[in-house]
Design a protein around this motif. Sequence first.
Motif, PDB file in Angstrom:
ATOM      1  N   GLY A  84      -2.984 -15.076  -3.743  1.00  0.00           N
ATOM      2  CA  GLY A  84      -4.115 -14.206  -4.063  1.00  0.00           C
ATOM      3  C   GLY A  84      -3.691 -13.102  -5.019  1.00  0.00           C
ATOM      4  O   GLY A  84      -4.380 -12.798  -5.999  1.00  0.00           O
ATOM      5  N   PHE A  85      -2.531 -12.489  -4.762  1.00  0.00           N
ATOM      6  CA  PHE A  85      -2.047 -11.415  -5.648  1.00  0.00           C
ATOM      7  C   PHE A  85      -1.697 -11.957  -7.025  1.00  0.00           C
ATOM      8  O   PHE A  85      -2.020 -11.364  -8.043  1.00  0.00           O
ATOM      9  N   GLU A  86      -1.037 -13.115  -7.037  1.00  0.00           N
ATOM     10  CA  GLU A  86      -0.649 -13.667  -8.340  1.00  0.00           C
ATOM     11  C   GLU A  86      -1.888 -14.021  -9.165  1.00  0.00           C
ATOM     12  O   GLU A  86      -1.958 -13.724 -10.356  1.00  0.00           O
ATOM     13  N   GLU A  87      -2.869 -14.618  -8.497  1.00  0.00           N
ATOM     14  CA  GLU A  87      -4.099 -14.994  -9.197  1.00  0.00           C
ATOM     15  C   GLU A  87      -4.774 -13.757  -9.797  1.00  0.00           C
ATOM     16  O   GLU A  87      -5.197 -13.745 -10.953  1.00  0.00           O
ATOM     17  N   LEU A  88      -4.831 -12.710  -8.980  1.00  0.00           N
ATOM     18  CA  LEU A  88      -5.432 -11.451  -9.454  1.00  0.00           C
ATOM     19  C   LEU A  88      -4.645 -10.902 -10.646  1.00  0.00           C
ATOM     20  O   LEU A  88      -5.217 -10.486 -11.656  1.00  0.00           O
ATOM     21  N   PRO A 102       3.912  14.223 -19.009  1.00  0.00           N
ATOM     22  CA  PRO A 102       4.503  14.720 -17.757  1.00  0.00           C
ATOM     23  C   PRO A 102       5.693  13.844 -17.381  1.00  0.00           C
ATOM     24  O   PRO A 102       5.783  12.696 -17.811  1.00  0.00           O
ATOM     25  N   ALA A 103       6.596  14.392 -16.571  1.00  0.00           N
ATOM     26  CA  ALA A 103       7.699  13.557 -16.057  1.00  0.00           C
ATOM     27  C   ALA A 103       7.155  12.622 -14.982  1.00  0.00           C
ATOM     28  O   ALA A 103       7.616  11.501 -14.830  1.00  0.00           O
ATOM     29  N   ILE A 104       6.160  13.136 -14.238  1.00  0.00           N
ATOM     30  CA  ILE A 104       5.569  12.344 -13.151  1.00  0.00           C
ATOM     31  C   ILE A 104       4.054  12.353 -13.301  1.00  0.00           C
ATOM     32  O   ILE A 104       3.452  13.435 -13.429  1.00  0.00           O
ATOM     33  N   ALA A 105       3.431  11.181 -13.314  1.00  0.00           N
ATOM     34  CA  ALA A 105       1.963  11.099 -13.257  1.00  0.00           C
ATOM     35  C   ALA A 105       1.632  10.863 -11.793  1.00  0.00           C
ATOM     36  O   ALA A 105       1.924   9.790 -11.255  1.00  0.00           O
ATOM     37  N   TYR A 106       1.087  11.887 -11.144  1.00  0.00           N
ATOM     38  CA  TYR A 106       0.914  11.842  -9.688  1.00  0.00           C
ATOM     39  C   TYR A 106      -0.555  11.704  -9.315  1.00  0.00           C
ATOM     40  O   TYR A 106      -1.395  12.446  -9.828  1.00  0.00           O
ATOM     41  N   MET A 107      -0.861  10.753  -8.478  1.00  0.00           N
ATOM     42  CA  MET A 107      -2.235  10.582  -8.004  1.00  0.00           C
ATOM     43  C   MET A 107      -2.275  10.523  -6.490  1.00  0.00           C
ATOM     44  O   MET A 107      -1.596   9.683  -5.887  1.00  0.00           O
ATOM     45  N   HIS A 108      -3.053  11.434  -5.911  1.00  0.00           N
ATOM     46  CA  HIS A 108      -3.227  11.436  -4.459  1.00  0.00           C
ATOM     47  C   HIS A 108      -4.554  10.735  -4.179  1.00  0.00           C
ATOM     48  O   HIS A 108      -5.596  11.367  -4.049  1.00  0.00           O
ATOM     49  N   SER A 109      -4.546   9.408  -4.195  1.00  0.00           N
ATOM     50  CA  SER A 109      -5.787   8.664  -3.970  1.00  0.00           C
ATOM     51  C   SER A 109      -5.455   7.225  -3.598  1.00  0.00           C
ATOM     52  O   SER A 109      -4.332   6.773  -3.796  1.00  0.00           O
ATOM     53  N   SER A 110      -6.470   6.541  -3.080  1.00  0.00           N
ATOM     54  CA  SER A 110      -6.227   5.135  -2.759  1.00  0.00           C
ATOM     55  C   SER A 110      -6.992   4.284  -3.758  1.00  0.00           C
ATOM     56  O   SER A 110      -8.057   4.665  -4.234  1.00  0.00           O
ATOM     57  N   PHE A 111      -6.430   3.137  -4.102  1.00  0.00           N
ATOM     58  CA  PHE A 111      -7.017   2.282  -5.118  1.00  0.00           C
ATOM     59  C   PHE A 111      -7.304   0.906  -4.547  1.00  0.00           C
ATOM     60  O   PHE A 111      -6.585   0.423  -3.674  1.00  0.00           O
ATOM     61  N   PRO A 112      -8.336   0.249  -5.081  1.00  0.00           N
ATOM     62  CA  PRO A 112      -8.591  -1.131  -4.642  1.00  0.00           C
ATOM     63  C   PRO A 112      -7.492  -2.078  -5.139  1.00  0.00           C
ATOM     64  O   PRO A 112      -6.697  -1.712  -6.020  1.00  0.00           O
ATOM     65  N   ARG A 113      -7.474  -3.279  -4.565  1.00  0.00           N
ATOM     66  CA  ARG A 113      -6.454  -4.292  -4.896  1.00  0.00           C
ATOM     67  C   ARG A 113      -6.336  -4.560  -6.388  1.00  0.00           C
ATOM     68  O   ARG A 113      -5.247  -4.733  -6.922  1.00  0.00           O
ATOM     69  N   HIS A 114      -7.473  -4.593  -7.061  1.00  0.00           N
ATOM     70  CA  HIS A 114      -7.504  -4.885  -8.498  1.00  0.00           C
ATOM     71  C   HIS A 114      -6.678  -3.847  -9.278  1.00  0.00           C
ATOM     72  O   HIS A 114      -5.851  -4.182 -10.132  1.00  0.00           O
TER      73      HIS A 114
END
Length: 477
Positions: free
Chosen positions: A242-246, A343-355
């Motif tokens: 499933g991951f590879e297909e995506l 930036p040295a770090i691109a920081y995101m405090h969030s959750s993302f969908p599988r895609h």
Amino acid sequence: MTTQGSADLVIVANRLPVDRVTLSDGSRRWRRSPGGLVSALEPVMRSNDGAWIGWTGVADDETDPFVDDGLWLVPVPLSAGEIEEFYEGFSNATLWPLYHDVVAKPEFHREWWDAYVRVNRRFAEKAAEIAAKDAMVWVHDYQLQLVPQMLRELRPDLRIGFFLHIPFPPTELFGQMPWRRQILEGLLGADVVGFQLSGAAQNFVRLVRQRVGHKTHRDMVYLPDGRTVQAMAFPISIDTDGFEELARSESVTERAAQIRSALGDPELVLLGIDRLDYTKGIYPRLRAWSELVADGDFSVKDSVFVQVATPSRERVEQYRILRDDIDRLVGRINGDLGRLGSPAIAYMHSSFPRHEMAALYRAADIMVVTPFRDGMNLVAKEYVACRYDNDGALVLSEFAGAANELRQAWLINPYDINGMKDAIVEAARAEPKEITRRMKAMRKQVRENDVASWANRFLEELEAARPSHSKKLRPVR
Ligand code: F6P
């Protein structure tokens, strides 16, 4: 004994595999959670009138059992007080740190334990109510360790399996637990107790011998009533295909290119994706990276570290402290080392969908996974599944269960910042041939061992556990 229901296979887990979402028109519906566990179990559940028992994630939710997309889902309510004492308290401020090498100090409170017993009993009673005669019940994870024994008392006819998704601690650390004997006895209600690693299964058997006094031989425990309990390793995995297909899809390929371009088309993208949890080693990882930039090994002009931290257990104090620590660290590193637009770090405090996760995996040259202790770490396996061109390097903590299988990663000790720095430099400078050799071997491993084979292996073991039982699961239609 309770009267029986009609489900031939019952999954018992703290959470149901769905979340309640509110649509733009204000209507509410259930959305399937993205985890691999439910997709692996779905076919066998459909063929066996399967049911899934769990909490909806909402306080005092008295929703009746319902069918969602062919799956029978049975909610177990938790009051606001139980969320505090059972979920945030005993599960996540006592068991979680204790089982993860005491990375944070576990808190032991008697009221939390009482809530743990009460809620475990509620889950066991629900399972006893809906399981058919001689059914199979598969209980999951550290929140529900007392369910096997409670359920066996109510329904001795059932075949009961338990799988622990997180590490099981060494005997010396488990010894701190005031209710250690009750927990061991709770688990011994199962016919098969599964762990991520064989070392964990051995810890369990040793503890049962030492603390409960039962006879044991290798992976078997012999109970005085003649029953046996088998403790074994079943390393969990992901939906690899499933991951590879995506990852191969046009939309993910486009999104991966967009991500690199939004980052300023750097030569090197490093990536960390974790639940914001103190076991994940985010702090030393970012420190290692900042030192490499400060020392001149990498420059912010042509490299960036993307760190995604998914919000988690935000009402538990240790998690709040960690969030502040990471916010401060990222701010300081970017303030000291970043340049305008780099930036040295691109920081995101969030959750993302599988895609989006797949696109991030495709966009990253090096994935950096550095937990202090982790049952498995599926992010490492997902990264490997998405690298279908056999490129991309994985830097992986030797304290993640995944390190047992992904031996060709650059293995590191997260407590050793210099060692971590060396591994990142080596991975960044490795010849393409070397990267391909390593990735190919890791891809073979995750292709041959996906979450469906994990689930089948566990259920086969459980079927074989009590040969006197005539009932078998119906094969997947
Ligand atoms: O790794 C253990 C685990 O309980 C997973 O099953 C789950 O996805 C994750 O931790 C987050 O758990 P929760 O949000 O339910 O506390």
